[in-house]
Scaffold this motif. Structure first.
Motif, mmCIF file in Angstrom:
data_model
loop_
_atom_site.group_PDB
_atom_site.id
_atom_site.type_symbol
_atom_site.label_atom_id
_atom_site.label_comp_id
_atom_site.label_asym_id
_atom_site.label_seq_id
_atom_site.Cartn_x
_atom_site.Cartn_y
_atom_site.Cartn_z
ATOM 1 N N LEU A 113 42.033 28.750 32.755
ATOM 2 C CA LEU A 113 40.628 28.878 32.385
ATOM 3 C C LEU A 113 39.868 29.828 33.298
ATOM 4 C CD1 LEU A 113 39.743 25.220 31.328
ATOM 5 C CD2 LEU A 113 40.274 27.190 29.882
ATOM 6 N N ASN A 114 40.550 30.384 34.288
ATOM 7 C CA ASN A 114 39.913 31.392 35.120
ATOM 8 C C ASN A 114 40.439 32.765 34.759
ATOM 9 O OD1 ASN A 114 38.116 29.944 36.866
ATOM 10 N ND2 ASN A 114 39.975 28.914 37.607
ATOM 11 N N PRO A 115 39.596 33.786 34.914
ATOM 12 C CA PRO A 115 40.000 35.113 34.464
ATOM 13 C C PRO A 115 41.119 35.737 35.289
ATOM 14 C CG PRO A 115 37.824 35.193 35.532
ATOM 15 C CD PRO A 115 38.193 33.756 35.390
ATOM 16 N N GLY A 116 41.323 35.296 36.522
ATOM 17 C CA GLY A 116 42.268 35.992 37.389
ATOM 18 C C GLY A 116 41.661 37.305 37.866
ATOM 19 N N THR A 117 42.468 38.105 38.520
ATOM 20 C CA THR A 117 41.957 39.375 39.049
ATOM 21 C C THR A 117 42.730 40.538 38.445
ATOM 22 O OG1 THR A 117 43.509 39.292 40.888
ATOM 23 C CG2 THR A 117 41.358 38.304 41.262
ATOM 24 N N ALA A 118 42.116 41.718 38.564
ATOM 25 C CA ALA A 118 42.766 42.911 38.010
ATOM 26 C C ALA A 118 44.111 43.144 38.684
ATOM 27 C CB ALA A 118 41.865 44.126 38.181
ATOM 28 N N ASP A 119 44.192 42.809 39.975
ATOM 29 C CA ASP A 119 45.446 42.968 40.712
ATOM 30 C C ASP A 119 46.513 41.987 40.249
ATOM 31 O OD1 ASP A 119 44.259 44.843 42.202
ATOM 32 O OD2 ASP A 119 43.964 43.604 44.004
ATOM 33 N N ARG A 120 46.041 40.755 39.995
ATOM 34 C CA ARG A 120 46.991 39.716 39.620
ATOM 35 C C ARG A 120 46.525 39.021 38.339
ATOM 36 N NH1 ARG A 120 50.808 37.755 42.656
ATOM 37 N NH2 ARG A 120 50.464 35.672 41.780
ATOM 38 N N PRO A 121 46.643 39.729 37.219
ATOM 39 C CA PRO A 121 46.180 39.139 35.953
ATOM 40 C C PRO A 121 46.920 37.854 35.608
ATOM 41 C CG PRO A 121 47.411 41.182 35.573
ATOM 42 C CD PRO A 121 47.152 41.096 37.037
ATOM 43 N N GLU A 122 48.133 37.724 36.129
ATOM 44 C CA GLU A 122 48.929 36.532 35.796
ATOM 45 C C GLU A 122 48.320 35.252 36.380
ATOM 46 O OE1 GLU A 122 49.915 39.219 37.323
ATOM 47 O OE2 GLU A 122 50.818 38.777 39.270
ATOM 48 N N ASP A 123 47.366 35.427 37.309
ATOM 49 C CA ASP A 123 46.706 34.242 37.870
ATOM 50 C C ASP A 123 45.594 33.717 36.954
ATOM 51 O OD1 ASP A 123 48.321 34.462 40.012
ATOM 52 O OD2 ASP A 123 46.793 35.227 41.406
ATOM 53 N N GLY A 124 45.358 34.405 35.863
ATOM 54 C CA GLY A 124 44.268 33.945 34.989
ATOM 55 C C GLY A 124 44.570 34.285 33.551
ATOM 56 N N TYR A 125 43.549 34.243 32.750
ATOM 57 C CA TYR A 125 43.767 34.464 31.320
ATOM 58 C C TYR A 125 43.705 35.936 30.927
ATOM 59 C CZ TYR A 125 38.578 34.219 31.179
ATOM 60 O OH TYR A 125 37.241 34.408 31.395
ATOM 61 N N ARG A 126 43.339 36.812 31.852
ATOM 62 C CA ARG A 126 43.229 38.218 31.477
ATOM 63 C C ARG A 126 44.606 38.836 31.224
ATOM 64 N NH1 ARG A 126 40.272 41.734 35.702
ATOM 65 N NH2 ARG A 126 39.373 39.813 36.503
ATOM 66 N N SER A 127 44.597 40.037 30.685
ATOM 67 C CA SER A 127 45.872 40.684 30.349
ATOM 68 C C SER A 127 45.837 42.174 30.661
ATOM 69 C CB SER A 127 46.168 40.496 28.863
ATOM 70 O OG SER A 127 47.298 41.277 28.502
ATOM 71 N N ARG A 128 46.980 42.697 30.963
ATOM 72 C CA ARG A 128 47.169 44.131 31.060
ATOM 73 C C ARG A 128 47.101 44.750 29.669
ATOM 74 N NH1 ARG A 128 50.865 41.498 34.015
ATOM 75 N NH2 ARG A 128 50.827 41.763 36.275
ATOM 76 N N TYR A 129 46.763 46.033 29.633
ATOM 77 C CA TYR A 129 46.773 46.791 28.375
ATOM 78 C C TYR A 129 46.906 48.256 28.733
ATOM 79 C CZ TYR A 129 42.181 48.722 29.314
ATOM 80 O OH TYR A 129 41.159 49.417 29.875
ATOM 81 N N THR A 130 47.219 49.092 27.759
ATOM 82 C CA THR A 130 47.231 50.543 28.004
ATOM 83 C C THR A 130 46.472 51.218 26.870
ATOM 84 O OG1 THR A 130 49.314 50.794 26.836
ATOM 85 C CG2 THR A 130 49.420 50.550 29.234
#
Lengths: 763, 763
Positions: A113-130
């Motif tokens: 339920l936390n967004p995580g960080t840009a460095d470590r997206p796996e710590d949250g719900y965010r995702s990498r993209y290109t």
């Protein structure tokens, strides 16, 4: 196991003969650096701007301002490696911010339920993209979210965001709803949240915030195309009744009647490979009930493509109002993207039943008009609202009606300064609503009660308590010690007062005319003839001793140093020129402004623009000097203006994601482009005159509200033919390089004869 | 210089022949210790309770509960030396709390926006006072505030509090409006506040809180009889736009458009000696606009005495419904004050235009009923709602309609548990709305959709997720490990289920009847025949090993140990008695209960009551055993019940400020008194039977809604004639000491022949 999606990459560099103008629109332009535009899905002036946020960093940490937050005025920065989620409200091109409401993100696997960080997206719900797996079009956005391997697609109607997520096979598929997330997220920005889960595919609620808008509530209804199997919430509410001793309910899991601060929810699904889960998110300024009604009215079905198509039709209709021929395919992209960016704000702030929340925090019903919000008037009075008066007069009339409603609801008895979502944040200098009101009445566009509108302008201009107005009235200028932006304020008040005078004259109110035409000359009180610049003055009448002509901050100005601001007398440039010493003085001043070398330190200190947003010392990335390049005409050197207008059009507007040299400022930068590309510009709104520049178009047909067409044609138009040899209106040579609004309204043709050599005589 | 006011001290001990019954009402009764009543001004069931608060201490300091806050459930404690101010909403007699909104206080001298402390009132805006300069009457309260030497007087209409302050001469006279202040004031109780100062004598606004009601907003309009010369505010809002750099406004002084947290305001006046400054404070659950409309509708003028008189007329009309002759003048005070206390809650929660805020946080319009809020149903289902069914059936029908609206708005699909102000705090055990609904339908009082009401009861009773209901349905009891109050819950669910069964029977729903009549016998599953008491049992079916029969907390009970709770089978006392071993066993149990010696430590551990609230081990100050004294009839020893009923009436109800032995509990304690004083009691609501006790009145005339009159007369009634020799209904001896509701409705006369010696035979 990741599935590779095949993307259909739509060509952005389309041919002139392409039938759909919307195919030229590239919402990604301006999403890097200082443009502060958003790439997501929306319809013209729609209430919903459904767009990815690439970071949601806090505005301040432990009360200390976090400078990085400025990058995220529109939620998205092109260079960022991750997407946090997709939220429903975004300003376009602002230099301060808010919104970013109702963030949705699909995930797979462990619930986070936390967004995580840009460095470590796996710590949250965010995702990498290109970016090669990303497409941004008018009313359509899509991206592959790499971490959950979910294809995310967005489209929108006016009040409904439509999400389509294509999931991989999983028994741990989730949709996250983060109601704490927001743009410019202060420590306590989220004031309160209510969520009601009506059944396994519908929830309603509201989120209150205290951000740039002090008291803002967004009501919503969210419908899922697939029943969730389970849901849960995390939130802060110390006062949950009898939480400890009484075990009434477990409120974190499948509990439908939620309230608290900083609410975050997850909705869980089993998905098959390639299964689509769709969401409709409707918003309302008034109630959950209205949000649901908005959804039912605008998007009753689950047809994503249909919603997309309808929005595209709306966009196409907007763009068709000006049909241009350009010199290059990039120019088409720039032109129609500028039209797109100039049709995003202000946004509809009204439900389908006509209800909206007023500045007085009461529910009102808009009677005979569409209510709009988010008026960035310091920016938009210059070219944006005049542009609407040209091609969108009904909308601008409704915007004036919305401002008048704001005035009616104001216990300060003021028109809006910088208003959004039933609040005024009073940002920037001046009271430029009066310019928009006067321009719309004088041009016959606003047909409401003109005398009342004049009274509203006068009341606003006489709000003595507001930022030095009392002293301005008493002394003829805002003293240095009263306002940190005393010169900007004085100059802008003077222009605004001229607008009121014009309106008073239009309504034959002689006494008011006299009062305000006198005030409109107060700019003279801050012009220091000894140095030839506007300069802060204290209440005793002494100019400030230590005065830096290149610095902005702390020098009595905002978003422009005295070099840029000293020419800010759009309503009496002749008078200013005389005070400066005549045509040659003005000409020399302009030459210096556009060519001087500005030491690097001033770039760092100039807000809202990139290094490229400056030509010499001329700052195009901010607004105060937007009319300045047209003053070459007055100085008798129009060919230099023509050169420089074309230089700005080329230098400051590109097709890249970093294509804007400064904040787009709610369409003002784009409106400058549009006018200038057509060959004329409203130097002093509330006047009916446009000043002639140098067109970028090869030709243009402007469809007017009255059914007529105004055509611009060029002869010998080429990239290097930046000079105007002659201008003809309906075949007759135009005197004084001035076009009148009535000339346009009458329909007809404006012909520019272009040339590679300047015409230097006859001025 | 202090002026001494001459107080007209109205006699409280008035004669029987006094024409106005309201003169018997003494709102000060119960304001000391555990009564938790308030002394201020209100009309029957009025939305405004304008009353002094003698302290406003925080509920918790740094997250740690402050036990002292409990004393201030109604804002006022008689022994306190200072008054903090006068706020507009108060519960009457609760044991948890909230409200205390919109606190107003007059001051003279330096502006102080903090309340100060009782020890050092001079450090804040509070003031010393003494009871000899205080008068509390029905719809009138007055007190001399010693520190500012201001006479404060209060009266009210349903939705408007009317303040009259008589000031000394001063050029520093102030009215303080503390919008942070509140009862049970959590750290972050104040969620948000908006204030709009329309002009120099009118403001509107709203205050949102997160207290016992999770999401509560009170909207208000305040009009001053005298223009303030100046005003200001202090508040917390870190996010004031551009607060530092931009000097847009000074928002602390004379700024009309305020918003923030913890708002406190001052309004400043010049006053002459003896000058009155009056205030009208109107409230609304819906909007500021509605609050203002409420004010205009209810109190258009500035006539304090007229508002007071109108309220007195409403009270007089309420009290006239039962005209009694009593044995002593104190008895009149007790009786009519009980009637007064039983007409304070629930309160109207609806604007004059019919709008109210629903549990779903939407605005609704009450269609054909008055919407009420603050249902303390665990208390009031017992005698209070049956009492309303007797003398106020229209109001009770509207209360049922209000509960049905709550159900319609509930995503949990539940009737209210303990609901207030568009929230449910789910306090206490059971789901007793079903008792009120069933009683009102079976007695013909609620004439809405009965089948829908039954469905609402069934839905509530089948809410498996709610406090052990799932396990209760599956196992036949709430297991010890599932709920800290497993026995209370089981017993109360069983009674409630019997109510549903009665309603199902009434509506000829046989299957539902069978389901719920079966469930109504689940009380049997927790009766441990080995010890003769109800006892917690775990899910495996094992009774708890270490079980303390005198302790309440931690033993599976709430507000009553097993001695008090084991008799809680009001719907099947016969069955219980049989399980206990028959009449003698029950008789012995009752003798022990009323006479046993309870070690002191248990008093300390029994909540909500004073030492005097207990007789033996019988706790009258709490509700679970309220029907118990009537069970003597069943045990064949009615004379002992008669003795004890009269003992309770004498012991537990006095005319002093400490005249209530426990929380009045929203009128339940008073309703017990009223029924018992009339000689009968509704042992099992949803049954149409009343059990005969021993009247305290000499005679009574009850005016019924159908126009008929039901009379109670006594023969040989004296203080020591506590025994009933014979009861006759319309001259005919009453069988089995049972009176039926239809007997009352038919009008007629109930005659008690009283005696100083018990009648011990014939049972």
């Amino acid at each position: 196991m990741k599935k590779i999606f095949l993307f259909l990459v739509l060509p952005l560099c389309v041919q002139a003969q392409t039938k759909r103008l919307i195919d030229y629109v590239s919402p990604i332009i301006g999403t890097a650096k200082m443009g502060h535009t958003f790439p997501g899905a929306t319809v013209p002036f729609g209430a919903v701007q459904l767009s990815p946020d690439t970071d949601t960093i806090p505005y301040a940490v432990n009360g200390k301002y976090n400078g990085e937050v400025y990058r995220y005025c529109a939620g998205y920065q092109y260079d960022d490696p991750t997407i946090v989620g997709f939220s429903h409200t975004h300003f376009s091109g602002t230099g301060h911010s808010d919104l970013g409401d109702l963030l949705i993100m699909p995930t797979v696997g462990k619930i986070q339920l936390n967004p995580g960080t840009a460095d470590r997206p796996e710590d949250g719900y965010r995702s990498r993209y290109t970016h090669d797996k990303e497409i941004a079009r008018a009313n359509y956005y899509r991206v592959l979210l790499e971490d959950p391997n979910v294809l995310a697609e967005m489209t929108a109607s006016a009040r409904v965001g439509f999400h389509r997520y294509t999931f991989p096979k999983s028994n741990e598929a989730h949709l996250i709803l983060d109601l704490k997330s927001g743009i410019y997220n202060y420590d306590n920005k989220n004031v309160w949240t209510v969520v009601r889960v009506a059944n396994d595919s519908l929830l309603t609620g509201y989120m209150q915030s205290n951000g740039w808008a002090r008291t803002r509530t967004i009501y919503f209804a969210i419908r899922f195309s697939k029943s969730f199997k389970n849901y849960g919430a995390s939130f802060a509410d110390k006062n949950q009744p009898y939480k400890g001793f009484w075990r009434k309910f477990d409120q974190t899991s499948n509990f439908p009647e939620l309230a608290g601060r900083n609410m975050k929810m997850h909705f869980d699904f089993d998905t098959e490979e390639g299964e689509e889960v769709q969401l409709k998110v409707a918003i309302s300024p008034v109630s959950m009930r209205n949000a649901l009604a908005n959804m039912d009215a605008e998007v009753p079905d689950w047809n994503f493509n249909e919603v997309r198509r309808k929005g595209e039709e709306l966009w196409e209709a907007e763009l068709q109002k000006i049909k241009v021929e350009m010199m290059s395919s990039d120019d088409y992209v720039n032109f129609y993207t500028a039209m797109y960016h100039a049709a995003l704000m202000p946004t509809m702030y009204m439900d389908t039943n006509g209800e909206y929340k007023g500045l007085d925090q009461e529910v009102h019903r808009a009677d005979g008009f569409t209510n709009y919000t988010s008026f960035s008037l310091w920016d938009t009075f210059r070219a944006f609202h005049p542009y609407l008066n040209l091609i969108n007069p009904k909308r601008n009339a409704d915007m004036v009606a919305s401002m008048m409603a704001h005035y009616d609801q104001s216990v300060l008895h003021m028109l809006p300064i910088w208003s959004h979502y039933a609040n005024d944040n009073w940002c920037m200098s001046g009271y430029h609503a009066v310019s928009v009101v006067a321009d719309a009445i004088i041009k016959g566009i606003y047909t409401g009660d003109a005398e009342k509108a004049l009274a509203a302008c006068v009341s606003t201009a006489n709000t003595r308590r507001y930022e030095g107005i009392g002293a301005y009235i008493d002394l003829g200028f805002v003293p240095d010690e009263v306002s940190a932006t005393s010169v900007s304020n004085t100059l802008e008040y003077a222009y605004d007062d001229w607008c009121i005078a014009q309106l008073a004259k239009h309504l034959q109110k002689e006494e008011l005319y006299n009062t305000f035409i006198t005030r409109s000359e107060y700019w003279r009180n801050l012009f220091d003839t000894r140095i030839g610049f506007m300069r802060p003055k204290n209440a005793k009448g002494e100019f400030r001793k230590n005065f830096d002509q290149l610095e902005t901050h702390g020098q009595g100005f905002i978003e422009g140093n005295t070099w840029n601001y000293s020419l800010y007398v759009p309503h009496n440039p002749q008078g200013l020129m005389e005070l400066m010493g005549g045509k040659d003085s003005l000409g020399n001043y302009l030459d210096s402004l556009f060519t001087m070398h500005l030491p690097d330190k001033f770039f760092a200190n100039t807000e809202d623009i990139t290094r490229e947003g400056i030509i010499g010392n001329y700052v195009h990335g901010n607004e105060p000097a937007h009319h300045v390049v047209y003053l070459h005409n007055l100085a008798g050197i129009p060919w230099k203006g023509q050169e420089r207008i074309r230089l700005i059009l080329r230098n400051q507007y590109h097709t890249g994601y970093d294509g804007l040299g400064g904040n787009d400022d709610c369409g003002q930068m784009s409106a400058w482009y549009l006018f200038s590309a057509l060959g004329f510009y409203p130097v002093s709104p509330a006047s009916v005159e446009y000043w002639i520049g140098s067109p970028l178009v090869k030709s243009a047909k402007v469809t007017l509200h009255n059914g007529k067409t105004f055509e611009i044609e060029t002869i010998n138009q080429r990239e290097k033919h930046v000079y105007v040899k002659e201008v003809r209106l309906n075949g007759k040579v135009l005197d004084g390089y001035l076009l009148r609004h009535e000339d346009i309204l009458a329909g007809g043709k404006l012909t520019f004869v272009m040339s590679g050599t300047p015409k230097k005589s006859g001025f």
